[in-house]
Motif scaffolding. Structure first.
Motif, PDB file in Angstrom:
ATOM      1  N   ASP A   1       0.753   5.680   5.987  1.00  0.00           N
ATOM      2  CA  ASP A   1       0.281   4.828   7.087  1.00  0.00           C
ATOM      3  C   ASP A   1       0.861   3.414   7.010  1.00  0.00           C
ATOM      4  OD1 ASP A   1      -1.148   6.901   8.044  1.00  0.00           O
ATOM      5  OD2 ASP A   1      -3.097   6.223   7.253  1.00  0.00           O
TER       6      ASP A   1
ATOM      7  N   LYS B   1       7.959   8.289   5.355  1.00  0.00           N
ATOM      8  CA  LYS B   1       6.594   8.816   5.223  1.00  0.00           C
ATOM      9  C   LYS B   1       6.580  10.135   4.452  1.00  0.00           C
ATOM     10  CE  LYS B   1       4.497   6.898   9.403  1.00  0.00           C
ATOM     11  NZ  LYS B   1       3.696   7.242  10.593  1.00  0.00           N
TER      12      LYS B   1
ATOM     13  N   GLU C   1       4.739  10.911   0.904  1.00  0.00           N
ATOM     14  CA  GLU C   1       3.817  12.036   0.689  1.00  0.00           C
ATOM     15  C   GLU C   1       4.279  12.929  -0.455  1.00  0.00           C
ATOM     16  OE1 GLU C   1       3.709  13.463   4.688  1.00  0.00           O
ATOM     17  OE2 GLU C   1       2.159  12.008   5.254  1.00  0.00           O
TER      18      GLU C   1
ATOM     19  N   SER D   1       0.861  -1.183   0.000  1.00  0.00           N
ATOM     20  CA  SER D   1       0.000   0.000   0.000  1.00  0.00           C
ATOM     21  C   SER D   1       0.899   1.236   0.000  1.00  0.00           C
ATOM     22  CB  SER D   1      -0.885  -0.012   1.253  1.00  0.00           C
ATOM     23  OG  SER D   1      -1.409   1.281   1.488  1.00  0.00           O
TER      24      SER D   1
ATOM     25  N   ALA E   1       3.388  11.108  -3.705  1.00  0.00           N
ATOM     26  CA  ALA E   1       1.977  10.733  -3.935  1.00  0.00           C
ATOM     27  C   ALA E   1       1.320  11.660  -4.966  1.00  0.00           C
ATOM     28  CB  ALA E   1       1.208  10.768  -2.626  1.00  0.00           C
TER      29      ALA E   1
ATOM     30  N   THR F   1       1.139   4.220   0.928  1.00  0.00           N
ATOM     31  CA  THR F   1       0.632   5.281   1.795  1.00  0.00           C
ATOM     32  C   THR F   1       1.595   5.447   2.964  1.00  0.00           C
ATOM     33  OG1 THR F   1      -0.584   3.687   3.144  1.00  0.00           O
ATOM     34  CG2 THR F   1      -1.789   4.715   1.317  1.00  0.00           C
TER      35      THR F   1
END
Lengths: 156, 264
Positions: free
Chosen positions: B225, B257, B261, B221, B264, B223
């Motif tokens: 998270d 992270k 971001e 995934s 993304a 992301t």
């Protein structure tokens, strides 16, 4: 020992140096150009910044023999007689120094910053670009003001 | 520093010959680590063989698939290159945040990866982008180049000629830097290729490495998270006055992270 020659502040010079002689030692000890300072001697503080072929370098972290054949500009090469370089004048006008030890490196770096970023530079850019120059007195506030003012002066 | 014999060479062949003739010679690229190391007497080579005069080692070329950077190309040149900025913007940004402007005018990509400082920036990019290191002897895959602390796959008389980076899909480099030296306390270079994610981590361990557990999570995934549940081996993390092993492990996740971001 090696014989080296270079143009320093527009003047051709030559000298004999040990292979391990640093550029800053050659400037200060052989040529008595003591405006370039040695602060940390570990390429952190920027007191020794000079221009080598037009760009800023830390003269404590380059050998004199590596500068053979190059154009070197030091703080002594900026003023035109008693007429200060616009960046020097800006440091004077804005009180961009206290003890003055870091000032030659600050001025040399500041001119390099203007050469790369132009004459209209914001405070954030100046602060980021001055990362390699350390001042232990001023808190940088007036140095940043000086660089911005000097940049404008350099643009005429 | 102890004295040595300085030699300036004008070709790779001359550099290799000088090295083979020397008792305990070292190549010097930009010298921004070499000279401080010699001042501290942590290195005392008999000969310093300067690659600065080898013109064939300088320059940037870009084709359909790769960005090739000559080993003696300065960080400042990579950062300012519009070709690199267009092809792999994260790489230009990385180069522009190494050290400070005066250091970037001297320091080179070849010197950086040959030295393989545990906190150097470029190794993370070499690993994450799957770059190829071309030497005078062979092509070395980026994954196999960095062996351990200050240790690489290079032989004593092997000279890096260039580093070729595949043009990435999307890439980001996030660095938590030491405020004095600008070295990475932790740096994460993340690349989102069409067929999966690659992560290069620097500053955290003995030398830059691929973040396989991070990749696995992000391939499941993509992301931020997804990073929360990743467990990193704290016993392999560096610990010093700047950051404990636990803190570095935490920073690896935070920087990853942020890179996710940014991509993304």
């Amino acid at each position: 020992m090696q014989t080296i020659s270079m143009n320093i502040n527009g003047v051709p010079v030559s000298g004999e140096v040990e292979d391990r002689t640093l550029l800053v030692q050659f400037l200060r000890e052989n040529l008595r150009l003591t405006g370039t300072h040695v602060g940390c001697d570990t390429s952190q503080c920027g007191a020794c910044v000079v221009h080598l072929d037009g760009v800023s370098v830390k003269s404590c972290t380059i050998l004199a023999v590596q500068s053979d054949g190059c154009e070197v500009t030091t703080i002594e090469g900026l003023a035109n007689g008693s007429h200060l370089h616009p960046m020097q004048q800006a440091f004077k006008d804005n009180h961009g120094l206290q003890c003055g030890f870091c000032t030659p490196g600050m001025v040399m770096s500041a001119i390099d910053i203007v050469n790369r970023n132009g004459c209209d530079i914001d405070e954030a850019t100046v602060r980021k670009e001055l990362e390699g120059n350390i001042c232990r007195c001023t808190g940088y506030h007036n140095i940043v003001k000086s660089v911005q003012a000097g940049a404008k002066n350099m643009g005429g | 520093m102890y004295n040595f014999s300085y030699q300036k060479v004008s070709s790779v062949a001359d550099a290799v010959e000088a090295m083979q003739k020397s008792e305990d010679g070292k190549f010097v690229a930009g010298g921004q680590t070499m000279l401080p190391t010699m001042k501290h007497r942590l290195a005392s080579p008999s000969d310093l063989i300067d690659l600065a005069g080898v013109g064939e080692l300088v320059g940037i070329s870009v084709d359909e698939e790769t960005v090739t950077i000559g080993a003696m190309t300065s960080h400042a040149a990579v950062a300012a290159s519009s070709e690199v900025q267009d092809a792999i913007p994260a790489l230009a940004k990385l180069a522009g945040n190494i050290g400070d402007p005066a250091v970037r005018n001297r320091g080179t990509i070849g010197g950086s990866i040959a030295n393989n400082d545990p906190a150097a920036d470029y190794p993370a990019a070499v690993i994450a982008l799957g770059a190829t290191v071309t030497t005078n002897k062979r092509d070395i895959p980026g994954d196999e180049f960095f062996i351990g602390m200050f240790e690489t796959a290079l032989a004593e008389d092997e000279v890096i000629v260039s580093v070729s980076f595949p043009k990435a899909g999307t890439a980001a480099y996030m660095k938590f830097e030491n405020p004095a030296s600008r070295y990475a306390i932790v740096g994460v270079f993340l690349v989102k290729f069409i067929d999966g994610v690659r992560v290069g981590v620097t500053g955290a361990t003995a030398c830059a490495h691929r973040g396989m557990r991070l990749e696995e999570a992000l391939n499941g995934s993509f992301t931020a998270d997804a990073i929360d549940s990743v467990e990193l081996p704290i016993e392999k993390m560096n610990a010093d006055i700047h950051a404990s092993a636990e803190y570095r492990a935490h920073l690896v996740k935070v920087m990853t992270k942020r890179a996710v971001e940014a991509c993304a």
